[in-house]
Design an enzyme around this catalytic site. Structure first.
Site, short mmCIF file in Angstrom:
data_model
loop_
_atom_site.label_atom_id
_atom_site.label_comp_id
_atom_site.label_asym_id
_atom_site.label_seq_id
_atom_site.Cartn_x
_atom_site.Cartn_y
_atom_site.Cartn_z
N ASP A 1 6.66 1.48 -7.98
CA ASP A 1 6.63 1.87 -9.33
C ASP A 1 5.41 0.96 -9.84
OD1 ASP A 1 9.03 3.28 -9.76
OD2 ASP A 1 10.00 1.44 -9.18
N HIS B 1 12.59 -4.52 -4.28
CA HIS B 1 13.11 -3.42 -4.15
C HIS B 1 14.74 -3.52 -3.70
CE1 HIS B 1 14.44 1.07 -3.40
NE2 HIS B 1 13.21 1.31 -4.25
#
Length: 430
Positions: free
Chosen positions: A365, A307
């Site tokens: 995600d 991330h």
């Protein structure tokens, strides 16, 4: 907010004193508002990666420590004990509601879920295969044409009505976009169902037979919406703030945020995870693709790992991983080849020294895509689901921005690298 001074001396000896602002938590910020006036220069920060664009009381992130808090409450506690509707109240109003406040807030959301019938006719103008995010952005933008009498941003009552409407109606709009894609009749909302039950009902019910809502599916959606509710000054939230800073009606600002979220580098990442899994195709190919991901000369990337903000771990991924395994186990979808492939890839990444060293852990995600697929939600709807959860964060930031006494219209500056001044040449002499 306590303030100290930061002294800047330019090469020609010009001195400037700039204030240092210290927030409740996180790094200090230097107020550079007078820099151009006193020094004749702008700052240069592509992507605004080191620039504080506003002061906010809504969400705090510490990417190094893996911390995410809404209004001071750790997301882990909210995910365990709260609901999306309660978290929405918290983000919008700044504090957790009493039992009576929560009941009234929930009631107002339930009774605002229906769309104006004229809006339903609007859907018929789209192609049957239009992307649901294109429909979502367009229909939300059109809401100002239906509710123009309550879009005065300076009116506190109008701001509340807008907040309730956008939160309540977005699932109805999203479900209608899905029904258009699959060629089924629109399903009207039901006030007796809670937020996530109602969304599942509108997505999957048909007039020909009764639809039984799975409580595990509703629980999974509620958790996903909590984890997606806000994430500080990300691209779409900053877009909402920037569009709203002009005084544009709030529906236009939210529509702009939806469009920004649609980008593959932002909300489209969970779609990219499933596309990647389809490209890998089979568990026997995992090693090959992991090697490709490690090769600096290969453009292939493992989507859903690591991330930009979280350098240690994503606290949301830790929470949602457990739910992903619960959904796969209890809904009987664990035998789906693509989902099995995802679980095997997860195990490889969690044990591979390269991924451990680079902190390339599965992120929110990765797991959200698995859950949505297990619930029967098509890939084209993944970012739409993200938008439903994030809508309350966008709304909270718009409300904070529009009521900020120090607020200004957003107007970034630039480093010009084009041609210097030159004279126009008539066309017959070029």
């Amino acid at each position: 907010m306590r303030q100290d001074a930061f002294r800047l001396i330019s090469p020609d000896g010009t001195e400037s004193e700039m204030k240092i602002h210290r927030g409740t938590m996180g790094p200090d910020v230097i107020d550079i508002g007078a820099l151009y006036r006193e020094q004749g220069v702008f700052t240069y920060d592509p992507g605004f990666v080191a620039t504080g664009s506003c002061a906010s009381k809504i969400t705090y992130i510490d990417g190094e420590q893996g911390v995410l808090m809404y209004r001071g409450y750790p997301v882990e506690q909210l995910a365990k004990h709260s609901s999306f509707i309660e978290v929405s109240y918290l983000l919008l109003h700044g504090s957790l509601p009493s039992a009576d406040e929560l009941a009234e807030f929930d009631r107002t959301i339930r009774v605002h879920t229906m769309l104006n019938e004229g809006m339903l006719n609007f859907f018929k103008g789209f192609r049957y295969d239009a992307h649901p995010m294109a429909i979502l952005s367009a229909v939300v933008g059109s809401m100002s044409a239906y509710y123009h009498d309550t879009t005065d941003a300076d009116n506190p009552e109008h701001r509340d009505i807008f907040a309730h409407r956008i939160l309540a109606k977005l699932p109805t709009i999203a479900a209608a976009a899905y029904k258009l894609n699959v060629g089924q009749p629109f399903i009207y909302p039901r006030n007796d169902l809670n937020y996530c039950e109602n969304l599942l009902h509108m997505l999957f019910a048909v007039p020909a037979e009764p639809y039984q809502i799975d409580p595990i599916a509703a629980e999974a959606l509620d958790l996903l919406f909590i984890l997606h509710a806000d994430h500080e000054q990300n691209c779409s939230t900053s877009t909402v703030r920037m569009a709203g800073s002009s005084g544009a009606n709030p529906y236009s600002a939210i529509a702009a945020g939806i469009s920004a979220l649609w980008g593959p580098a932002h909300g489209g990442a969970n779609e990219a995870v499933l596309e990647m899994l389809e490209e890998i195709g089979d568990a026997s190919q995992i090693g090959k693709f992991v090697d490709k991901a490690k090769d600096r000369n290969d453009p292939f990337r493992l989507m859903g790992f690591g991330h930009r903000v979280y350098k240690n771990f994503d606290p949301r991924a830790t929470i949602i991983r457990e739910m992903a395994h619960k959904v796969l186990g209890q809904l009987g979808r664990a035998d789906t080849p693509l989902l099995n492939l995802a679980l095997e890839l997860e195990q490889v990444a969690l044990k591979d020294e390269y991924f451990i060293e680079k902190n390339l852990y599965p992120n929110v995600d990765f797991y959200s895509g698995i859950i949505y697929r297990a619930l029967g939600i098509p890939t084209s709807m993944f970012t739409v689901m993200f938008a439903i959860g994030r809508s309350v964060g966008w709304t909270a930031h718009w409300r904070e921005m529009i009521t900020d006494p120090n607020g200004k219209i957003s107007r970034p500056r630039q480093l010009y690298t084009g041609s210097a001044e030159r004279d126009y040449i008539p066309i017959d002499k070029r």
